[in-house]
Design an enzyme around this catalytic site. Structure first.
Site, short mmCIF file in Angstrom:
data_model
loop_
_atom_site.label_atom_id
_atom_site.label_comp_id
_atom_site.label_asym_id
_atom_site.label_seq_id
_atom_site.Cartn_x
_atom_site.Cartn_y
_atom_site.Cartn_z
N HIS A 186 -14.65 20.45 9.37
CA HIS A 186 -14.83 20.58 10.82
C HIS A 186 -16.14 19.96 11.31
CE1 HIS A 186 -11.97 22.54 13.18
NE2 HIS A 186 -12.05 23.76 12.69
N GLU A 428 7.18 -4.76 5.71
CA GLU A 428 6.51 -3.94 4.71
C GLU A 428 7.35 -3.81 3.44
OE1 GLU A 428 5.72 0.00 6.27
OE2 GLU A 428 7.56 -0.01 7.46
N ASP A 452 2.47 -0.30 2.70
CA ASP A 452 3.73 -0.23 1.96
C ASP A 452 4.05 -1.55 1.27
OD1 ASP A 452 4.68 2.40 2.16
OD2 ASP A 452 5.14 2.09 4.27
N CYS A 499 -0.74 -4.23 10.78
CA CYS A 499 -1.22 -2.90 11.14
C CYS A 499 -1.52 -2.06 9.91
CB CYS A 499 -0.24 -2.21 12.07
SG CYS A 499 1.41 -2.07 11.37
C1 PEP Z 1 1.95 0.29 6.43
O1 PEP Z 1 2.84 0.60 5.63
O2 PEP Z 1 1.11 -0.60 6.21
C2 PEP Z 1 1.83 1.01 7.71
C3 PEP Z 1 1.01 0.59 8.64
O3 PEP Z 1 2.58 2.12 7.87
P1 PEP Z 1 2.27 3.56 7.25
O4 PEP Z 1 0.90 3.51 6.63
O5 PEP Z 1 2.39 4.50 8.39
O6 PEP Z 1 3.36 3.68 6.25
MG MG Z 2 4.55 1.82 6.21
#
Ligand code: PEP
Ligand code: MG
Length: 567
Positions: A186, A428, A452, A499
């Site tokens: 926290h 992914e 992934d 991402c």
């Molecule tokens: C990823 O797999 O890179 C991704 C952005 O999704 P998550 O981490 O939510 O699986």
């Molecule tokens: Mg993912």
């Protein structure tokens, strides 16, 4: 030098403020029931007054999320079950109030601490905080008033309670060091929110210093020095200045363009989990949201969220980010991410199983609700819908068909939606990267999910520490899959983002830029540093660098190449 965990970055050269909460031993005493009940009720009222006051002082300094902790504290102090049990014990056993408070609170704390769910374990900390205050008031003791600090100090304590942290005034409190706690405790989270440097979990500190001693707190390296030499004071004062300068220079880039020295533009966006996170993206100069992980809407609920609740969440994100783009990823649940209210089959390999788009296509009853909420929200900003875990063209077509179908339904009902919604997919799964040129004919954009993509390419579970050495973002094999995806998208004139965590990795950014990535989406706190890096790079040079990296045999060779490139 004492080593701890750097929990909130910064450097301070200051004086020790030793925070020691009153210590007491509580023993059972026979007592007069009416007197003890009166003491209890007075103490609860005084505690509630404290909490209200601390909260009032924290408004404007803490995010809403953190302020909510004080509402939770008030709720504990008013909880009929909790207070009722204390009263019962005083009445039945004719014991002293502080003893009854301790017995009942220990029972609740033990119960919450043993729960699986992190949320409930956090509630144990809330009960501890509140009941400590009640006991202190029953005993007529005082808790040090941190909000009264009016000279520059670094607080040294065993631990800080949430209410301690909330009282800290950044003007005077230049940092804190605690004996216990970790990066996600926290107090550490609050320190980051308040931007107060903090080192936590440093082991015994209180017996090593006196109130007023000089102290150096290096919350970048995670170290503490008591009674520093003059040379150390000068060294760390310079480090503190350099840190402050760097932070100020990054902030100056908030509204700057993300453009290389030779004029190549890219987009920097933020990854979010809840609508509230948009604020952080904007404050850090994010141009959009590149990944909204909607599964949190489902995971934080006790049943499937209905269309209206989802609509409100998506609308809030779109409105706040407008005119910037928001990429909303449809439900990515299953596998390792379970929902308490939805039965999942037991699987040998959950990561290779029934999850994300596979589950959504199998359960259109669930999927359609989300799609309708998204379409309705689309008129409030710039929406892009992204499907997770796409492996085949058929899956993408099916998902797209469901969107079209829901558009028809809305039209029939006379409900408006935007006619400019992009439909894209996460890349992914290696199969999708290999076939990117074909996918690009049907998808409006790609966003590469390296978290992934790496685990599937290396066949190494991202949660399994034994095989974590295979998690190699810089492996030429991964770089080639990224290149295939980017080239495949560009061939059809589609934009390609990323991402996964790799997009915010300072070492990877030059390489990804050179590979032609159009959009980088990362945690909000990484955005400004990414912009600084990109603005110092030449696109043409990074293209050469990427070409070289793609031709290397090992991760180590790529890392060596990148190290040599750092100016
Ligand atoms: C990823 O797999 O890179 C991704 C952005 O999704 P998550 O981490 O939510 O699986
Ligand atoms: Mg993912």
């Amino acid at each position: 030098m004492i080593k701890g965990i750097a929990a909130s970055a910064g450097v301070s050269v200051s004086k020790v403020f030793k925070l020691q909460h009153p210590e007491f031993v509580i023993e059972r005493r026979d007592a007069i029931v009416e007197e003890e009940l009166a003491k209890l009720h007075n103490a609860i009222a005084a505690t509630q007054k404290d909490i209200e006051m601390i909260k009032a002082k924290a408004v404007g300094r803490l995010a809403d999320e953190e302020l909510a902790i004080f509402d939770a504290h008030l709720m504990v102090s008013q909880d009929p079950e909790f207070v009722g049990q204390i009263e019962e014990m005083i009445k039945n056993d004719a014991v002293n109030a502080e003893f009854a408070v301790e017995q009942v609170s220990n029972m609740f704390i033990g119960m919450f601490e043993s729960m699986e769910d992190e949320y409930f374990r956090e509630r144990a900390a809330d009960i501890k905080d509140v009941t400590f205050r009640i006991k202190v008031h029953v005993l007529g003791l005082v808790i040090p008033d941190l909000s009264a600090i009016n000279e520059e100090v670094v607080i040294v304590a065993e631990d800080l309670t949430p209410s301690d942290t909330a009282q800290l005034n950044r003007e005077f409190v230049k940092g804190f060091a605690t004996e216990i706690g970790g990066r996600t405790s926290h107090s550490a989270i609050m320190a980051r929110s308040l931007e107060i440097p903090a080192v936590v979990g440093a082991g015994s500190l209180l017996d090593k210093c006196e109130h007023g001693d000089e102290i150096i707190l290096d919350a970048i390296a995670g170290t503490i020095i008591f009674k520093p030499t003059d040379a150390q004071k000068t060294e760390y004062a310079e480090k503190a200045q350099a840190f402050a300068d760097h932070k100020a220079s990054l902030l100056a880039l908030k509204d700057a363009e993300t453009v290389t020295t030779d004029g190549h533009h890219v987009e920097l966006a933020g990854n979010i989990g809840t609508p509230k996170d948009v604020e952080g993206v904007i404050n850090n100069g994010g141009e959009g949201v590149g990944l909204y992980r909607t599964e949190f809407l489902y995971m934080d609920a006790s049943e499937l969220p209905n269309e209206e609740d989802q609509f409100q969440a998506y609308k809030a994100v779109l409105e706040n980010m407008a005119p910037g783009r928001v990429v909303v990823r449809t439900l990515d649940i299953g596998g390792d991410k379970e929902l308490s209210y939805l039965k999942f089959p037991h699987e040998m390999n959950p990561f290779l199983g029934y999850r994300a788009i596979r589950l959504c296509l199998d359960r259109p009853d669930i999927f359609r609700v989300q799609l309708r909420a998204l379409l309705r929200a689309s008129v409030f900003g710039k929406l892009s819908i992204m499907f997770p875990m796409i492996a085949t063209i058929q899956e993408f077509r099916q998902a797209k068909a469901l969107v079209e179908d829901e558009k028809k339904n809305l039209s029939k009902e006379g409900i408006a939606f935007s006619d400019d919604i992009e439909l894209g997919m996460m890349v992914e799964i290696p199969a999708a990267a290999m076939l990117a040129d074909q996918f690009a004919k049907e998808a409006d954009f790609f966003s590469i999910g390296t978290n992934d993509l790496i685990q599937y390419s290396m066949a190494a579970d991202r949660m399994n520490e034994k095989v974590s050495y295979l998690y190699q973002p810089y492996s030429p094999s991964i770089l080639r899959l990224i290149k295939l995806t980017i080239d495949g998208g560009h061939k059809e004139g589609k934009w390609v983002g990323m991402c996964g965590e790799m997009a915010g990795d300072e070492r990877a950014i030059p390489l990804l830029l050179g590979l032609g990535l159009d959009e980088f989406s990362m945690s909000a706190s990484s955005i400004l540093e990414a912009r600084r890096i990109i603005r110092d790079l030449s696109f043409a040079e990074m293209q050469d660098l990427a070409t070289k990296a793609l031709d290397m045999p090992t991760t180590e060779d790529v890392l060596e190449l990148l190290a040599a490139n750092v100016k």
